[in-house]
Design a protein around this motif. Sequence first.
Motif, mmCIF file in Angstrom:
data_model
loop_
_atom_site.group_PDB
_atom_site.id
_atom_site.type_symbol
_atom_site.label_atom_id
_atom_site.label_comp_id
_atom_site.label_asym_id
_atom_site.label_seq_id
_atom_site.Cartn_x
_atom_site.Cartn_y
_atom_site.Cartn_z
ATOM 1 N N SER A 81 19.769 0.493 5.024
ATOM 2 C CA SER A 81 19.157 -0.093 6.215
ATOM 3 C C SER A 81 20.211 -0.569 7.217
ATOM 4 N N LEU A 82 21.490 -0.560 6.813
ATOM 5 C CA LEU A 82 22.581 -0.994 7.697
ATOM 6 C C LEU A 82 22.950 0.150 8.641
ATOM 7 N N MET A 83 21.988 0.500 9.477
ATOM 8 C CA MET A 83 22.151 1.672 10.336
ATOM 9 C C MET A 83 23.117 1.427 11.500
ATOM 10 N N HIS A 84 23.593 0.191 11.643
ATOM 11 C CA HIS A 84 24.542 -0.092 12.726
ATOM 12 C C HIS A 84 25.962 0.318 12.352
ATOM 13 N N LEU A 85 26.199 0.645 11.066
ATOM 14 C CA LEU A 85 27.553 0.982 10.613
ATOM 15 C C LEU A 85 28.028 2.277 11.257
ATOM 16 N N VAL A 86 29.284 2.239 11.731
ATOM 17 C CA VAL A 86 29.925 3.415 12.319
ATOM 18 C C VAL A 86 31.083 3.894 11.435
ATOM 19 N N LYS A 87 31.769 2.921 10.829
ATOM 20 C CA LYS A 87 32.883 3.253 9.947
ATOM 21 C C LYS A 87 32.707 2.481 8.646
ATOM 22 N N LEU A 88 32.825 3.226 7.501
ATOM 23 C CA LEU A 88 32.583 2.606 6.199
ATOM 24 C C LEU A 88 33.664 3.066 5.235
ATOM 25 N N ASP A 89 34.296 2.056 4.599
ATOM 26 C CA ASP A 89 35.346 2.357 3.621
ATOM 27 C C ASP A 89 34.876 1.861 2.256
ATOM 28 N N LEU A 90 34.618 2.823 1.357
ATOM 29 C CA LEU A 90 34.179 2.504 -0.015
ATOM 30 C C LEU A 90 35.206 3.013 -1.023
ATOM 31 N N SER A 91 36.422 3.238 -0.578
ATOM 32 C CA SER A 91 37.444 3.806 -1.464
ATOM 33 C C SER A 91 37.830 2.818 -2.559
ATOM 34 N N LYS A 92 38.290 3.442 -3.685
ATOM 35 C CA LYS A 92 38.823 2.683 -4.817
ATOM 36 C C LYS A 92 37.800 1.693 -5.384
ATOM 37 N N ASN A 93 36.605 2.230 -5.609
ATOM 38 C CA ASN A 93 35.580 1.511 -6.367
ATOM 39 C C ASN A 93 35.217 2.360 -7.591
ATOM 40 N N ARG A 94 34.096 2.088 -8.178
ATOM 41 C CA ARG A 94 33.666 2.875 -9.345
ATOM 42 C C ARG A 94 32.275 3.492 -9.103
ATOM 43 N N LEU A 95 32.056 3.874 -7.891
ATOM 44 C CA LEU A 95 30.749 4.429 -7.526
ATOM 45 C C LEU A 95 30.504 5.761 -8.236
ATOM 46 N N GLN A 96 29.356 5.838 -8.928
ATOM 47 C CA GLN A 96 28.985 7.071 -9.640
ATOM 48 C C GLN A 96 28.023 7.937 -8.825
ATOM 49 N N GLN A 97 27.343 7.290 -7.901
ATOM 50 C CA GLN A 97 26.429 8.048 -7.027
ATOM 51 C C GLN A 97 26.107 7.203 -5.808
ATOM 52 N N LEU A 98 25.635 7.878 -4.769
ATOM 53 C CA LEU A 98 25.200 7.205 -3.548
ATOM 54 C C LEU A 98 23.666 7.164 -3.536
ATOM 55 N N PRO A 99 23.070 6.220 -2.812
ATOM 56 C CA PRO A 99 21.600 6.164 -2.730
ATOM 57 C C PRO A 99 21.027 7.474 -2.198
ATOM 58 N N LEU A 100 19.827 7.810 -2.646
ATOM 59 C CA LEU A 100 19.201 9.072 -2.247
ATOM 60 C C LEU A 100 18.972 9.155 -0.745
ATOM 61 N N ASP A 101 18.702 7.995 -0.115
ATOM 62 C CA ASP A 101 18.451 8.004 1.328
ATOM 63 C C ASP A 101 19.687 7.562 2.115
ATOM 64 N N PHE A 102 20.877 7.911 1.593
ATOM 65 C CA PHE A 102 22.124 7.559 2.263
ATOM 66 C C PHE A 102 22.177 8.154 3.667
ATOM 67 N N GLY A 103 21.443 9.218 3.906
ATOM 68 C CA GLY A 103 21.436 9.869 5.208
ATOM 69 C C GLY A 103 20.809 9.036 6.310
ATOM 70 N N ARG A 104 20.196 7.902 5.980
ATOM 71 C CA ARG A 104 19.645 7.036 7.007
ATOM 72 C C ARG A 104 20.732 6.404 7.882
ATOM 73 N N LEU A 105 21.989 6.372 7.374
ATOM 74 C CA LEU A 105 23.106 5.805 8.151
ATOM 75 C C LEU A 105 23.548 6.816 9.209
#
Length: 306
Positions: free
Chosen positions: A60-84
Amino acid sequence: MSRGSGKGLSLKDKLDGNELDLSLCDLNEVPVRELAALPKATVLDLSCNNLISLPSDFCSLMHLVKLDLSKNRLQQLPLDFGRLVNLQHLDLLNNRLVTLPVSFAQLKNLKWLDLKDNPLDPVLAKVAGDCLDEKQCKQAAVKVLQHMKAIQSEQDRQRQRKLQAEREMEKKREAEQRAKEALERELRKREKAEEKERRRREYDAQKAAKQEMEKKTKKETVHTRRPASSSRPPQLPRHKPSWSRSVLRVLLFVLFCILCTLAACKLTELQHQPLCVSVNTLYEDVVAALQNHKTLQNMLQHNSHQ
């Protein structure tokens, strides 16, 4: 608020213009509610934390333009990640991602992407490339978007084929149901006709039996009445005129005609006519013959008396 959950952390203190740096905060989850209250924070850095997954409301954080998620332990992204849809820069370096959600294809404004150091599917890894410099990262964004769009199109086609197959199956089931109902109607119609024919035969049989019973009763009634009628005096049968009577009448008529002719020839002036002469002669011969026959009979009777 503990550092692990991000609660108690003053996000406003970390906000610098439109950049919000939450890296190295030992976060186990993303403070989505607090981030949503800061729509100015279009650049978000969540690198170097302990994030295993992102909550669904993160999209729902559709205002984001730049996102840095590097160096975490993410195994998957939300199914509706395309809303960003406003996202232009995405860093997913050094996570545990294998695939990306199909909705990733909706990130139409994405210009930069880094997927290095993830156990990516071989096909996706080949498409993403190495992202060793700015140019490669930009190419990775374009190629991955194209790849995800192709996957999305193929899934849409599969979905359409599945829907079409389901529709055809439904039509087939409906056709089979209609055929079954038609067959059942035909069977009921046939059974009804057979039942009607059976009742008609029973009716005819009952009618024939009734008529036979009436005939039998009528015969028994006639046989019962005959002895009573025999007590009556028998009536003489009426004799029908026979041929002998007819012959006798003809003979009498002929005799009458002969007598009339004889009388006319004896007593009238016609006695001198040739016909009457013949008749008179015949008459006299007959009388003479009868007299001779009578004389012969007398002689015989006289001899018999002697």
